[in-house]
Design a protein around this motif. Structure first.
Motif, PDB file in Angstrom:
ATOM      1  N   ASP A  77       0.824  -1.199   0.000  1.00 55.74           N
ATOM      2  CA  ASP A  77       0.000   0.000   0.000  1.00 55.74           C
ATOM      3  C   ASP A  77       0.861   1.253   0.000  1.00 55.74           C
ATOM      4  OD1 ASP A  77      -2.516   1.335   0.060  1.00 55.74           O
ATOM      5  OD2 ASP A  77      -2.160   1.757   2.187  1.00 55.74           O
ATOM      6  N   ARG A  78       1.903   1.237   0.777  1.00 58.22           N
ATOM      7  CA  ARG A  78       2.817   2.397   0.796  1.00 58.22           C
ATOM      8  C   ARG A  78       3.483   2.586  -0.560  1.00 58.22           C
ATOM      9  NH1 ARG A  78       5.627   1.547   6.680  1.00 58.22           N
ATOM     10  NH2 ARG A  78       3.817   2.196   7.881  1.00 58.22           N
ATOM     11  N   GLN A  79       3.866   1.490  -1.204  1.00 62.36           N
ATOM     12  CA  GLN A  79       4.490   1.583  -2.519  1.00 62.36           C
ATOM     13  C   GLN A  79       3.489   2.118  -3.543  1.00 62.36           C
ATOM     14  OE1 GLN A  79       7.688   1.118  -3.199  1.00 62.36           O
ATOM     15  NE2 GLN A  79       7.318   1.739  -5.293  1.00 62.36           N
ATOM     16  N   ASP A  80       2.233   1.688  -3.455  1.00 63.61           N
ATOM     17  CA  ASP A  80       1.202   2.181  -4.359  1.00 63.61           C
ATOM     18  C   ASP A  80       0.982   3.677  -4.175  1.00 63.61           C
ATOM     19  OD1 ASP A  80       0.849  -0.342  -5.372  1.00 63.61           O
ATOM     20  OD2 ASP A  80      -0.994  -0.744  -4.229  1.00 63.61           O
ATOM     21  N   GLN A  81       0.985   4.131  -2.924  1.00 62.95           N
ATOM     22  CA  GLN A  81       0.795   5.557  -2.667  1.00 62.95           C
ATOM     23  C   GLN A  81       1.954   6.368  -3.230  1.00 62.95           C
ATOM     24  OE1 GLN A  81       0.181   5.866   1.542  1.00 62.95           O
ATOM     25  NE2 GLN A  81      -1.945   5.183   1.430  1.00 62.95           N
ATOM     26  N   LYS A  82       3.174   5.855  -3.107  1.00 71.25           N
ATOM     27  CA  LYS A  82       4.327   6.556  -3.676  1.00 71.25           C
ATOM     28  C   LYS A  82       4.231   6.612  -5.192  1.00 71.25           C
ATOM     29  CE  LYS A  82       7.605   5.396  -0.024  1.00 71.25           C
ATOM     30  NZ  LYS A  82       8.814   4.620   0.317  1.00 71.25           N
ATOM     31  N   ASP A  83       3.804   5.505  -5.809  1.00 73.08           N
ATOM     32  CA  ASP A  83       3.663   5.475  -7.260  1.00 73.08           C
ATOM     33  C   ASP A  83       2.602   6.450  -7.744  1.00 73.08           C
ATOM     34  OD1 ASP A  83       5.610   3.526  -7.349  1.00 73.08           O
ATOM     35  OD2 ASP A  83       4.191   1.854  -7.601  1.00 73.08           O
ATOM     36  N   MET A  84       1.477   6.527  -7.035  1.00 74.88           N
ATOM     37  CA  MET A  84       0.419   7.451  -7.433  1.00 74.88           C
ATOM     38  C   MET A  84       0.854   8.896  -7.252  1.00 74.88           C
ATOM     39  SD  MET A  84      -3.273   5.753  -6.610  1.00 74.88           S
ATOM     40  CE  MET A  84      -3.179   5.719  -4.845  1.00 74.88           C
TER      41      MET A  84
END
Length: 97
Positions: free
Chosen positions: A76-83
């Motif tokens: 989830d943290r990686q997804d937030q960084k990507d977004m």
């Protein structure tokens, strides 16, 4: 289509297969590991003491659950960084127009 929509669709398609595989692996592990640890520890480790074997199975199940939660939070943290990176790239492209 806008660039943001294309990126979102590509990201969704890439993660859907991985998420399903991880869910299947953790589900199987949650079913097999506690049962296996119970019977193996009952026979070989605790010499028939079912209370200690049950505690071993509970610890094994909790380890699987905690590892699933930790992995989910990291994704989830990686997804937030990507977004956030995608949003910054779209804003910069709008500024350059």
């Amino acid at each position: 289509m806008s660039a943001q929509t294309v990126v979102a669709k590509a990201t969704d398609q890439a993660y859907q297969g991985g998420v399903l595989i991880k869910l299947i692996i953790f589900s199987l592990t949650l079913g097999i590991l506690p049962l296996g640890s119970y019977f193996l520890s009952d026979k070989y480790l605790w010499n028939g003491n079912s209370i200690y074997s049950a505690i071993t199975a509970i610890v094994a199940a909790n380890l699987v659950l905690v590892s699933y939660i930790v992995l989910s939070l990291m994704e989830d943290r990686q997804d937030q960084k990507d977004m956030a990176a995608t949003a910054n790239a779209v804003q910069e492209s709008k500024k350059s127009r």
